[in-house]
Design a protein around this motif. Structure first.
Motif, PDB file in Angstrom:
ATOM      1  N   VAL A 206       0.838  -1.205   0.000  1.00 24.71           N
ATOM      2  CA  VAL A 206       0.000   0.000   0.000  1.00 24.71           C
ATOM      3  C   VAL A 206       0.871   1.252   0.000  1.00 24.71           C
ATOM      4  O   VAL A 206       0.615   2.209  -0.744  1.00 24.71           O
ATOM      5  N   ARG A 207       1.904   1.242   0.795  1.00 21.12           N
ATOM      6  CA  ARG A 207       2.806   2.399   0.878  1.00 21.12           C
ATOM      7  C   ARG A 207       3.499   2.665  -0.466  1.00 21.12           C
ATOM      8  O   ARG A 207       3.563   3.806  -0.923  1.00 21.12           O
ATOM      9  N   GLU A 208       4.001   1.612  -1.086  1.00 24.59           N
ATOM     10  CA  GLU A 208       4.710   1.767  -2.356  1.00 24.59           C
ATOM     11  C   GLU A 208       3.780   2.143  -3.500  1.00 24.59           C
ATOM     12  O   GLU A 208       4.230   2.650  -4.525  1.00 24.59           O
ATOM     13  N   SER A 209       2.497   1.887  -3.332  1.00 19.92           N
ATOM     14  CA  SER A 209       1.511   2.211  -4.375  1.00 19.92           C
ATOM     15  C   SER A 209       0.813   3.540  -4.115  1.00 19.92           C
ATOM     16  O   SER A 209      -0.166   3.863  -4.785  1.00 19.92           O
ATOM     17  N   GLY A 210       1.333   4.291  -3.165  1.00 25.15           N
ATOM     18  CA  GLY A 210       0.683   5.521  -2.731  1.00 25.15           C
ATOM     19  C   GLY A 210       0.350   6.512  -3.838  1.00 25.15           C
ATOM     20  O   GLY A 210      -0.659   7.226  -3.766  1.00 25.15           O
ATOM     21  N   ALA A 211       1.183   6.561  -4.865  1.00 23.99           N
ATOM     22  CA  ALA A 211       0.953   7.531  -5.951  1.00 23.99           C
ATOM     23  C   ALA A 211      -0.142   7.075  -6.908  1.00 23.99           C
ATOM     24  O   ALA A 211      -0.631   7.863  -7.719  1.00 23.99           O
ATOM     25  N   GLN A 212      -0.544   5.807  -6.824  1.00 21.42           N
ATOM     26  CA  GLN A 212      -1.600   5.273  -7.679  1.00 21.42           C
ATOM     27  C   GLN A 212      -2.716   4.725  -6.798  1.00 21.42           C
ATOM     28  O   GLN A 212      -2.688   3.563  -6.386  1.00 21.42           O
ATOM     29  N   ARG A 213      -3.702   5.545  -6.525  1.00 22.70           N
ATOM     30  CA  ARG A 213      -4.738   5.165  -5.567  1.00 22.70           C
ATOM     31  C   ARG A 213      -5.575   3.974  -6.024  1.00 22.70           C
ATOM     32  O   ARG A 213      -6.063   3.193  -5.213  1.00 22.70           O
ATOM     33  N   ASP A 214      -5.741   3.806  -7.332  1.00 19.90           N
ATOM     34  CA  ASP A 214      -6.475   2.642  -7.829  1.00 19.90           C
ATOM     35  C   ASP A 214      -5.732   1.357  -7.478  1.00 19.90           C
ATOM     36  O   ASP A 214      -6.362   0.327  -7.184  1.00 19.90           O
ATOM     37  N   ASN A 215      -4.408   1.415  -7.512  1.00 20.06           N
ATOM     38  CA  ASN A 215      -3.614   0.240  -7.158  1.00 20.06           C
ATOM     39  C   ASN A 215      -3.736  -0.080  -5.672  1.00 20.06           C
ATOM     40  O   ASN A 215      -3.755  -1.249  -5.273  1.00 20.06           O
ATOM     41  N   GLY A 241      -0.648   3.864   4.765  1.00 23.78           N
ATOM     42  CA  GLY A 241      -1.038   5.204   4.337  1.00 23.78           C
ATOM     43  C   GLY A 241      -2.383   5.312   3.664  1.00 23.78           C
ATOM     44  O   GLY A 241      -2.751   6.392   3.162  1.00 23.78           O
ATOM     45  N   ALA A 242      -3.149   4.227   3.622  1.00 21.50           N
ATOM     46  CA  ALA A 242      -4.475   4.287   3.007  1.00 21.50           C
ATOM     47  C   ALA A 242      -5.432   5.059   3.919  1.00 21.50           C
ATOM     48  O   ALA A 242      -5.311   5.030   5.151  1.00 21.50           O
ATOM     49  N   THR A 243      -6.399   5.737   3.332  1.00 23.52           N
ATOM     50  CA  THR A 243      -7.385   6.501   4.121  1.00 23.52           C
ATOM     51  C   THR A 243      -8.523   5.588   4.548  1.00 23.52           C
ATOM     52  O   THR A 243      -8.745   4.514   3.976  1.00 23.52           O
ATOM     53  N   ASP A 244      -9.270   6.052   5.558  1.00 23.89           N
ATOM     54  CA  ASP A 244     -10.429   5.283   6.022  1.00 23.89           C
ATOM     55  C   ASP A 244     -11.419   5.059   4.886  1.00 23.89           C
ATOM     56  O   ASP A 244     -11.990   3.972   4.739  1.00 23.89           O
ATOM     57  N   GLU A 245     -11.628   6.092   4.096  1.00 27.63           N
ATOM     58  CA  GLU A 245     -12.592   6.006   2.987  1.00 27.63           C
ATOM     59  C   GLU A 245     -12.160   4.969   1.955  1.00 27.63           C
ATOM     60  O   GLU A 245     -12.975   4.186   1.451  1.00 27.63           O
ATOM     61  N   GLU A 246     -10.874   4.951   1.609  1.00 28.86           N
ATOM     62  CA  GLU A 246     -10.366   3.994   0.624  1.00 28.86           C
ATOM     63  C   GLU A 246     -10.532   2.563   1.116  1.00 28.86           C
ATOM     64  O   GLU A 246     -10.976   1.685   0.361  1.00 28.86           O
ATOM     65  N   ILE A 247     -10.183   2.334   2.367  1.00 29.84           N
ATOM     66  CA  ILE A 247     -10.266   0.983   2.915  1.00 29.84           C
ATOM     67  C   ILE A 247     -11.710   0.510   2.978  1.00 29.84           C
ATOM     68  O   ILE A 247     -12.043  -0.602   2.541  1.00 29.84           O
ATOM     69  N   THR A 248     -12.579   1.358   3.498  1.00 29.25           N
ATOM     70  CA  THR A 248     -13.998   1.006   3.621  1.00 29.25           C
ATOM     71  C   THR A 248     -14.618   0.722   2.262  1.00 29.25           C
ATOM     72  O   THR A 248     -15.344  -0.267   2.075  1.00 29.25           O
ATOM     73  N   ALA A 249     -14.295   1.554   1.279  1.00 32.41           N
ATOM     74  CA  ALA A 249     -14.859   1.385  -0.060  1.00 32.41           C
ATOM     75  C   ALA A 249     -14.371   0.085  -0.699  1.00 32.41           C
ATOM     76  O   ALA A 249     -15.157  -0.643  -1.324  1.00 32.41           O
ATOM     77  N   ALA A 250     -13.103  -0.209  -0.543  1.00 36.03           N
ATOM     78  CA  ALA A 250     -12.543  -1.428  -1.135  1.00 36.03           C
ATOM     79  C   ALA A 250     -13.137  -2.669  -0.487  1.00 36.03           C
ATOM     80  O   ALA A 250     -13.515  -3.628  -1.177  1.00 36.03           O
ATOM     81  N   LEU A 251     -13.256  -2.671   0.822  1.00 38.68           N
ATOM     82  CA  LEU A 251     -13.814  -3.819   1.533  1.00 38.68           C
ATOM     83  C   LEU A 251     -15.290  -4.011   1.187  1.00 38.68           C
ATOM     84  O   LEU A 251     -15.762  -5.140   1.022  1.00 38.68           O
ATOM     85  N   ARG A 252     -16.017  -2.902   1.062  1.00 34.64           N
ATOM     86  CA  ARG A 252     -17.432  -2.983   0.724  1.00 34.64           C
ATOM     87  C   ARG A 252     -17.633  -3.556  -0.676  1.00 34.64           C
ATOM     88  O   ARG A 252     -18.516  -4.384  -0.924  1.00 34.64           O
ATOM     89  N   GLU A 253     -16.775  -3.118  -1.611  1.00 36.03           N
ATOM     90  CA  GLU A 253     -16.904  -3.565  -2.997  1.00 36.03           C
ATOM     91  C   GLU A 253     -16.696  -5.071  -3.120  1.00 36.03           C
ATOM     92  O   GLU A 253     -17.404  -5.750  -3.860  1.00 36.03           O
TER      93      GLU A 253
END
Length: 257
Positions: A206-215, A241-253
């Motif tokens: 997640v840290r290394e992919s920080g510049a590409q949020r889709d990744n 470094g992922a945000t709460d919104e990113e994590i929640t959205a990914a898990l929900r999907e």
């Protein structure tokens, strides 16, 4: 009696010395013979690459000695020699890479790239041989290998991590840093072999992919599909470094699929 023992000892020493000399002479003669053979083939085939490929194809047992001799004779043609030898005898890829590295005729990464281009399906043999020979260049080996053969990134990372388990974070970081799109695949490959290292694998990816949020999103989804507990995924992704919104959205999907 002492005189007899002394004579016997001297005789054994002389015999051993003669044996060593005979072996050295035999090796020298073999080297000369191989050198002459290579020269004759070059004269007939016009290029060292075609000569090496011809010899390796017809005399596979001589491949290693021919590669070694050819690299000594034509170090500036190392790419042609390595490519020809591996193309003719892909099963000897690891040995050929080791020989080339020992000769120091080019940088480790240049040899790795040449070997992978010659036979992409043996990329794991190439990188493990290179990493074992020059462990101090592990990160560069990963980077060049993944860039050269991105479709095999999971095999590259998995093979090297198994050989160097204490370098998982470095290997993963170098792979994703070189080609960000391989993140989800290398994460899946590492989790399959190192489930107990899920925290460092997911957080690093997640840290290394920080510049590409889709990744980042796909890595979280990969972790969930692998079967990691959502609570742990949330913790690991946050560490990366992922945000709460990113994590929640990914898990929900993933849950809705």
């Amino acid at each position: 009696m002492r005189k007899i023992i002394k004579i016997a000892f001297i005789a054994s020493v002389v015999s051993a010395a003669c044996t060593v000399t005979a072996q050295e002479n035999a090796e020298t003669n073999d080297n000369h013979a191989t050198s002459s053979f290579v020269k004759r083939q070059v004269a007939q085939n016009m290029s060292i690459g075609r000569a090496v490929k011809s010899i390796a194809s017809n005399y596979p047992q001589e491949t290693s000695s021919v590669v070694s001799t050819a690299l000594d004779m034509y170090p500036d043609k190392y790419q042609e020699i390595i490519h020809a030898a591996i193309s003719a005898q892909p099963m000897l890829t690891e040995d050929i890479v080791k020989i080339a590295l020992e000769k120091e005729i080019a940088s480790c990464t240049a040899i790795v790239k040449t070997a992978i281009n010659a036979e992409p399906s043996y990329v794991d043999f190439v990188v493990t041989a290179a990493a074992n020979s020059t462990p101090e260049e592990l990160n560069e080996i990963v980077r060049v290998a993944v860039i050269t053969e991105p479709d095999s990134a999971d095999f590259i990372v998995q093979s090297l991590a198994q050989q160097h388990p204490n370098k998982i974070v470095d290997i993963l970081g170098s792979a994703i840093g070189a080609v960000p799109l391989v993140g989800e695949y290398v994460v899946e490959a590492l989790l399959a072999v190192f489930p107990n290292d899920a925290e460092s694998v997911v957080s690093t990816a997640v840290r290394e992919s920080g510049a590409q949020r889709d990744n980042v999103k796909r890595i979280i989804e990969t972790a969930q599909n692998f079967g990691l507990d959502e609570k742990n995924i949330y913790k690991y992704a946050k560490e990366g470094g992922a945000t709460d919104e990113e994590i929640t959205a990914a898990l929900r999907e993933v849950s809705e699929q």
